[in-house]
Structures are given as C-alpha cells and as structure tokens.
Design a protein around this motif. Structure first.
Motif, PDB file in Angstrom:
ATOM      1  N   PHE A  15      26.888  38.556  13.118  1.00  0.00           N
ATOM      2  CA  PHE A  15      25.591  39.164  12.850  1.00  0.00           C
ATOM      3  C   PHE A  15      24.872  39.449  14.174  1.00  0.00           C
ATOM      4  N   SER A  16      24.008  40.451  14.161  1.00  0.00           N
ATOM      5  CA  SER A  16      23.107  40.661  15.293  1.00  0.00           C
ATOM      6  C   SER A  16      21.927  39.703  15.157  1.00  0.00           C
ATOM      7  N   GLU A  17      21.334  39.371  16.292  1.00  0.00           N
ATOM      8  CA  GLU A  17      20.234  38.398  16.293  1.00  0.00           C
ATOM      9  C   GLU A  17      18.982  38.989  16.923  1.00  0.00           C
ATOM     10  N   VAL A  18      17.840  38.572  16.426  1.00  0.00           N
ATOM     11  CA  VAL A  18      16.577  38.924  17.082  1.00  0.00           C
ATOM     12  C   VAL A  18      15.583  37.796  16.832  1.00  0.00           C
ATOM     13  N   ILE A  19      14.734  37.541  17.811  1.00  0.00           N
ATOM     14  CA  ILE A  19      13.712  36.501  17.664  1.00  0.00           C
ATOM     15  C   ILE A  19      12.342  37.163  17.578  1.00  0.00           C
ATOM     16  N   VAL A  20      11.599  36.846  16.533  1.00  0.00           N
ATOM     17  CA  VAL A  20      10.189  37.232  16.448  1.00  0.00           C
ATOM     18  C   VAL A  20       9.393  36.033  16.949  1.00  0.00           C
ATOM     19  N   PRO A  21       8.689  36.172  18.065  1.00  0.00           N
ATOM     20  CA  PRO A  21       8.090  34.999  18.707  1.00  0.00           C
ATOM     21  C   PRO A  21       6.883  34.444  17.956  1.00  0.00           C
ATOM     22  N   GLY A  22       6.487  33.249  18.411  1.00  0.00           N
ATOM     23  CA  GLY A  22       5.359  32.559  17.792  1.00  0.00           C
ATOM     24  C   GLY A  22       5.831  31.321  17.068  1.00  0.00           C
ATOM     25  N   GLY A  23       4.933  30.381  16.865  1.00  0.00           N
ATOM     26  CA  GLY A  23       5.246  29.183  16.086  1.00  0.00           C
ATOM     27  C   GLY A  23       6.496  28.476  16.583  1.00  0.00           C
ATOM     28  N   ASN A  24       7.264  27.935  15.652  1.00  0.00           N
ATOM     29  CA  ASN A  24       8.498  27.248  16.020  1.00  0.00           C
ATOM     30  C   ASN A  24       9.482  28.164  16.739  1.00  0.00           C
ATOM     31  N   ALA A  25       9.414  29.476  16.446  1.00  0.00           N
ATOM     32  CA  ALA A  25      10.389  30.389  17.066  1.00  0.00           C
ATOM     33  C   ALA A  25      10.290  30.371  18.583  1.00  0.00           C
ATOM     34  N   ASP A  26       9.129  29.975  19.102  1.00  0.00           N
ATOM     35  CA  ASP A  26       9.029  29.861  20.562  1.00  0.00           C
ATOM     36  C   ASP A  26       9.904  28.724  21.086  1.00  0.00           C
ATOM     37  N   LEU A  27      10.275  27.814  20.202  1.00  0.00           N
ATOM     38  CA  LEU A  27      11.205  26.753  20.595  1.00  0.00           C
ATOM     39  C   LEU A  27      12.650  27.230  20.556  1.00  0.00           C
ATOM     40  N   SER A  32      16.134  55.018  11.952  1.00  0.00           N
ATOM     41  CA  SER A  32      15.363  53.828  12.283  1.00  0.00           C
ATOM     42  C   SER A  32      14.499  53.374  11.117  1.00  0.00           C
ATOM     43  N   VAL A  33      14.081  52.134  11.233  1.00  0.00           N
ATOM     44  CA  VAL A  33      13.190  51.544  10.232  1.00  0.00           C
ATOM     45  C   VAL A  33      12.395  50.448  10.925  1.00  0.00           C
ATOM     46  N   THR A  34      11.194  50.247  10.471  1.00  0.00           N
ATOM     47  CA  THR A  34      10.386  49.136  10.965  1.00  0.00           C
ATOM     48  C   THR A  34      10.165  48.166   9.804  1.00  0.00           C
ATOM     49  N   THR A  35      10.466  46.915  10.072  1.00  0.00           N
ATOM     50  CA  THR A  35      10.316  45.886   9.036  1.00  0.00           C
ATOM     51  C   THR A  35       8.839  45.644   8.754  1.00  0.00           C
ATOM     52  N   PRO A  36       8.542  44.984   7.650  1.00  0.00           N
ATOM     53  CA  PRO A  36       7.180  44.443   7.506  1.00  0.00           C
ATOM     54  C   PRO A  36       6.912  43.432   8.625  1.00  0.00           C
ATOM     55  N   LYS A  37       5.689  43.009   8.721  1.00  0.00           N
ATOM     56  CA  LYS A  37       5.325  41.934   9.657  1.00  0.00           C
ATOM     57  C   LYS A  37       6.154  40.696   9.306  1.00  0.00           C
ATOM     58  N   MET A  38       6.868  40.172  10.302  1.00  0.00           N
ATOM     59  CA  MET A  38       7.771  39.054  10.049  1.00  0.00           C
ATOM     60  C   MET A  38       7.139  37.744  10.534  1.00  0.00           C
ATOM     61  N   LYS A  39       7.441  36.661   9.817  1.00  0.00           N
ATOM     62  CA  LYS A  39       7.065  35.344  10.325  1.00  0.00           C
ATOM     63  C   LYS A  39       7.867  35.051  11.590  1.00  0.00           C
ATOM     64  N   PRO A  40       7.311  34.278  12.512  1.00  0.00           N
ATOM     65  CA  PRO A  40       8.101  33.895  13.689  1.00  0.00           C
ATOM     66  C   PRO A  40       9.400  33.211  13.254  1.00  0.00           C
ATOM     67  N   ASP A  41      10.511  33.648  13.799  1.00  0.00           N
ATOM     68  CA  ASP A  41      11.800  33.038  13.454  1.00  0.00           C
ATOM     69  C   ASP A  41      12.901  33.745  14.240  1.00  0.00           C
ATOM     70  N   LEU A  42      14.076  33.167  14.208  1.00  0.00           N
ATOM     71  CA  LEU A  42      15.270  33.874  14.648  1.00  0.00           C
ATOM     72  C   LEU A  42      15.877  34.498  13.395  1.00  0.00           C
ATOM     73  N   TYR A  43      16.102  35.807  13.435  1.00  0.00           N
ATOM     74  CA  TYR A  43      16.672  36.520  12.286  1.00  0.00           C
ATOM     75  C   TYR A  43      18.051  37.057  12.624  1.00  0.00           C
ATOM     76  N   THR A  44      18.924  37.054  11.632  1.00  0.00           N
ATOM     77  CA  THR A  44      20.215  37.731  11.766  1.00  0.00           C
ATOM     78  C   THR A  44      20.203  38.952  10.861  1.00  0.00           C
ATOM     79  N   TYR A  45      20.930  39.988  11.274  1.00  0.00           N
ATOM     80  CA  TYR A  45      20.963  41.223  10.491  1.00  0.00           C
ATOM     81  C   TYR A  45      22.217  42.012  10.813  1.00  0.00           C
ATOM     82  N   SER A  95       4.455  41.838  15.312  1.00  0.00           N
ATOM     83  CA  SER A  95       5.498  41.034  14.668  1.00  0.00           C
ATOM     84  C   SER A  95       6.330  41.813  13.654  1.00  0.00           C
ATOM     85  N   THR A  96       6.259  43.138  13.688  1.00  0.00           N
ATOM     86  CA  THR A  96       7.266  43.929  12.990  1.00  0.00           C
ATOM     87  C   THR A  96       8.424  44.146  13.951  1.00  0.00           C
TER      88      THR A  96
END
Lengths: 383, 383
Positions: free
Chosen positions: B112-124, B74-87, B39-40
């Motif tokens: 913005f660019s978008e990415v989804i970290v899966p799991g939880g509500n983000a799977d919806l 490049s960079v790797t984020t910390p472990k992210m909560k499931p969500d759709l993120y913009t960056y 989940s990073t």
C-alpha cells in the motif's frame, strides 16, 4: 457454546467488514511472477479493461503482454541469466508494480517488483538455511557534518555468542540517489555476506553501510524532513563533504563494536558516487584501508564535482601507495558511462607503476554488476 | 580538459542510457499525495487512457478521481483525522500503488502507499529531531520450536553510550498474517518509542517484536522458503505453539541485552492474534509479566483455535492474579468483530473480582486503533 476462531474470521469476511483488516483476505487473482524451470519468467496481471500492457525491466526492452479471454494479461520472458531482477508494468500508460508480487524494492523514488532467477551468483542473493547475521539501523554522531546520521550495520552470525572475538570491518558505500538502505536492499549485502561466510568463502566481518549524502541524515522518511520525494539531486548538495566524515564513522564503529582497529582489518568499497568516495577517502587516509574496491567508480572527482588533474592527485596517490593497500580492485562494465574515466585513471596508475587489479565485465552501470562485484571482492578481504 | 560530473550524468541521460540506472531520472509526472493545510489529502495520478480511477483506503469508501484535460486524475479527500493512512488506486480495475509516492508498507501480501496527516498522535508516527534508538533484525535459537527465528529488536537511544545501564523489556506481538516487521512498519513502533521517550512520556525500554507464526522462522522473503505469497493462513498452522516459545525469546533477550530480568520490568502486549498470545502467555507464565496489554485481542482462544470455557481458565487466571500484574489493560473498538468476545471475557473477570483497566474506542480492527493503543499503553509501563 464454544466458538471456533477460524469460523469467526469467516464470519467477519461474510459480514463485509473486510475493510477492517482487508489485507488478510485481499489477494491478486493471478499468480505472478512464476519462475519457470527453464529460467524464463511468466508475468501476469488481471486487467480486463486494459487495451495495452507492457512489462518494463529485466534489463531489456519492454515486453508486451497478451490478453486472455478472462482478462488476464501475461508474457513469458526469454531465458534469463541467474540474477535478481526488478520490473514494473505499464497498463495503458500507468506504471504499476506487479499487484500479485509482495516483494518490492525502492530505487531512489521508485518502487519496483522483484524476482530472483536462481543459479550462479543469484543463489547467493536468496536466503539459505545458514546462520544469519544481525542487520541494524544505527544512529551515530558526525561532528564533521554537525549531524546525527543513520547507517546500516551488519554483524556476522556468532557476533553475539562470541563476546571476546574481534572482527574486521568493511565500509560499503552507495551511489548517487541511494542511501544507507541501498546496498542491503537492492544490493542484497547481508544475504550475500551470510551465504559467503557460511560457505567459508569470506571471513566473518562487520559491514558498515553509511549514508553517503552529506546533506541528508538518513534515508527518505526517516528524518523530520518528512515523506518527500527522494531525488538523485539530494546526493549533489554538499558534494565532497562526505569523505571528510568517514573518520567519524570509523571512530563510532571502533568504539561501539568489537573491531580490529587497524589498516589490515579495514576495507572500503563503493559503487559509482560511492566508488568516488572510496577512491578519494582511501587516498586521503593512506594508513586506514588495506582493501579498496572501486565499482563502476566516479574516480578522480574532487569535492566540488570537477575532475582532478593528474598533477593534483599524483602526490597523494604516491603517498597512499608508499605503503600500498594489499588489494586495490577496479571493476567496471564495458558499456558503463564511466568506462573512459576509469580507463584514463588506469593509464595514470600504470604510468606511476601503481599496482592494482582490474576486472572488466559485460554490461553497464547496473546493480547486476554491483552485486557481482561484491561477490567477487568480499572473499578477497582480510586473508 | 576537466570534466564535470553533473555534466557527464546529463550526457548519460541524453544518450538514452537511462535504463542503466533508470531510477535516477524516472519520476512520476505529478506530485502525489499532497497533504493540504486543512487536513484534506489530494491524490493524483497521470492516466491519460483510463476511463475510471478510484482511490481505495483512508478507512472510507472508494473515492472517484476526476480527469483533467492533460490526462491527470485527481481527488481531494474530506478533512481527515490525524493518522497514518494506507491507500491504493484502482485504474480501470487494476490495483496499483500511487506511482508518485515513494512510501509504501506491506500488509501481509499487499503493498500500500502511505501518507501521514499530521496532528495529534500522528505527530508521534513521523520521525522528529530527537535521539533515535537502534532497530535490529536479530536471529535467535528457539529450542521449543526447533528453529532459528527472526525478531525485530528496538534498543533505546543511549543504549550503546551507557554500557552499565540495564533496561526493562516490552514484548510486542503482531496479528494474524503479520510478522516481525508489522509492528515496526505499519505500527511505527520505533518512531513512536523514540518520540515518547524523548518527550519524557515513556521510560527508555527495549522493545522486542518477534514473529508470532510458529510455523514460520521469519517474515516472507527472509528464509529459504523463497519469495512466496504470504497469506493469513500461514499464521494458523501450529496455532498455539508460539506461546510455548516465549520463554526461548525471553531467555535470549536476557542473555544478549542488558535487561532487568524480572516481572516488574517485563511487559507483553499484542493485537488480535498477538493479543491472544499475550493473554495466554501472561496467564501461563504468571510470574513473568507485570504489564499486559490486550489490543483487539483474540482472548480465550486455546492452542487449537477453539474458545476455552470459563471452567478451563478460571484456575489459571486465579493463579495469575494471586500476584496480580500491575497493569492488565484491555482495549477494543466498538465495531471490532472481537467486541463480544472481549465483553464476555470482561464479564468473567468481573465475576471473579479480577482487576483490569478497559479502554473502548471508536472503530474496528484497525492499525489506526492499534497505534493509538500503543501510544496509550507504553507510557504506563515500568513506572
């Protein structure tokens, strides 16, 4: 004490909480693009630390931007023909959209900034104060591809208000790497149709823009395949299978929309690969389409991507033209890489005394031409 | 000699004619973003000449990217909560989307660019292999605003196939600076509805997402106003007039869709300004909505943007709750700038013995919360 909403918003900004909804207050420090009255376009980007900035796009070689003292780079294009243009910046080797321009379009995997230089046909590419049709993303079952698939459907203004009226249908197909969003976004199809219909130049019609990649159910990001990088290659898998599924699309459309379900009220056209689809589908379904448009078309290509011989297609072409379509329209640019292919095909048609109309334009394999062809072809339909 | 289509395309590339349709062969030289199994998220950009690159977004402070020998940062984020993120990236002071990411969303004027970290509500928030509803852009007449206006309408899967079935309607309103595209794009409404309905958690329903800016007919670029830079201020002109036009929307929807046109089968909810619209509309139309959702809502604000007093709203609130809505749902984040406003409002409701439900979340005035609230609120409707 009564609070003022605007004042509260200002408080939010000053409190540094802008990350909460940063977009409300986040603007590029320059205005770009600016379309000048002489049809030049001025592009600007604030890049104080850059050493080289260029603009790519506008159908021309990259333009170098010049730095001003405050760190803003800018360039003014030559006088441009009326059109919708896509462009991007190259800042020290990094490709970026114009950060000051909210209008973008995706072309396969790349996002481009957009600008319209008005005049001529380009005035049809911008929304006007006219009645607007409805644009829907619709999922339909395709038994022949064993999938539920997505398409864009345009119903003209008045469709909802005239529940007894039936309409002709125009099937409009995208090219390799594209999808069911391409004709409506880069191609401006629904805006063009709104404007042509409102001015009385085109008949009110339904326009159906399916996904022509037989191995994909929908445009990128709209299926469980996730947010992959779309590539032209995705069009190639199951090449030649899409044409067999057109009957599924027609069946769905005739069942779910108020169509006039006969040959006289059906058109099919497409660009490049979609032109090949239109060519082959109209030939294999000779009683289905009275209007056929081949835009920069990959004519003559068989299901497996190999060119068909004159011998292979003579017989089906004769069958198609026994009860000839009312309009068989071929258009291509002089510089198109498919020019020779189309030239040879026209020779075959000539040798068979098959009637068609031919439009040859400047330029190559471009959306500039495809929008033009749509504007030329659509008013010819269903009259 | 038979030609191979793919070979011909290769020829086109080698001939340098790629500008003809450059998108087919134009790809970023890195893969980004990459969602890792822990989940990073690893972000990369090829920027050989840059001296500093940062990533903005992910609801956190900017992340500095590190340069590798080949010029890729490049960079790797910390472990992210499931969500759709913009960056977005900041390359030497220039803001850019991720050039390797085809998925973007517009938030007011910014892309913005978008990415989804899966799991939880983000799977919806990601499409699944389930039946999909239809999403339409529809123009409707609004006599009270003297305009034809645009809205996004979601009809659930099966709507077309069940012509005798009637459906409840959920009116879903955006915030300041947003428009009729916001809830479906940043809010992922149609994907969330598809997934909730398919899993049996929500009733099949129509969702209507109108444009809540009374002075604008449609989202930027969809009117004759041209390709202007959208700003939050556009929401403020004619503040308070939108609520009066909700009756036009309901009238159109009840006339053109198979609705169940009564209070028990209507919901209204909105975020921020749209929460204010939902608050005020449901109060002023007490017999219309049985479900009211106030998400980070600008409650208590009158038509002219000034806070209403307890005295002004006590009587209309009493009238609304004489025949109380089945669900009056207030949700807000602990860090929201409208927290205190909502706290005061709840005190008023408490003092009047008005029943409501309250959900307090972490965080502030964010799409993270609004998507969560939509996922919590929607399953409560029409049961």
């Amino acid at each position: 004490m009564k609070k003022n909403f605007i004042a509260l918003l200002s408080l939010l900004i000053s409190a540094g909480a802008a990350s909460a909804q940063e977009a409300l207050w986040l603007f590029a420090p320059v205005e770009s693009p600016v379309v000048n009255s002489d049809s030049t376009v001025t592009l600007s980007i604030f890049a104080p630390n850059a050493s080289k900035v260029a603009a790519h796009g506008f159908g021309m070689n990259p333009l170098e931007l010049t730095r001003s003292d405050n760190g803003t780079w800018s360039v003014t294009t030559p006088k441009m023909k009326p059109d919708l243009y896509t462009y991007s910046f190259d800042v020290d080797g990094v490709r970026t959209i114009d950060p000051a321009n909210a209008y973008t379009a995706r072309d396969i995997s790349m996002i481009f900034s957009e600008v319209i230089v008005p005049g001529g046909n380009a005035d049809l590419y911008a929304p006007r104060d006219v009645p607007h049709g409805t644009v829907s993303k619709v999922w339909y079952p395709s038994p022949s591809l064993d999938a539920t698939r997505r398409m864009t459907v345009y119903t003209p203004a008045g469709y909802e208000q005239n529940p007894d009226r039936r309409y002709p249908v125009f099937y409009l197909l995208h090219g390799m790497g594209g999808d069911e969003e391409a004709w409506n976004e880069l191609g401006r199809a629904s805006i063009i149709l709104d404007n042509l219909i409102a001015s009385g130049k085109a008949e009110p019609m339904i326009v159906v823009m399916p996904n022509g990649n037989a191995n994909l159910a929908a445009a990128p990001g709209n299926t469980s395949a996730g947010m992959y990088t779309p590539k032209g290659e995705h069009s190639i898998a199951k090449f030649g299978k899409f044409e067999n599924s057109v009957k599924d699309i027609i069946g769905y459309v005739d069942s779910n929309y108020r169509t006039i379900p006969d040959k006289a009220h059906r058109a099919i056209a497409g660009l490049s690969m979609g032109g090949g689809h239109s060519w082959r589908t109209s030939m294999l379904m000779p009683d289905t389409f009275d209007y056929v448009g081949l835009f920069s078309a990959a004519v003559r290509w068989s299901g497996n991507g190999v060119e068909t011989s004159n011998e292979e297609i003579s017989e089906p072409l004769q069958r198609q033209f026994k009860n000839a379509p009312k309009l068989y329209w071929i258009a291509i640019g002089k510089d198109d890489f498919l020019y020779k292919l189309n030239e040879d095909y026209r020779s075959l048609l000539d040798s068979m005394n098959i009637p068609y109309e031919y439009h040859e334009s400047e330029g190559g394999h471009t959306w500039t031409n495809w929008r033009d062809y749509l504007v030329m072809f659509t008013p010819r339909l269903f009259k």
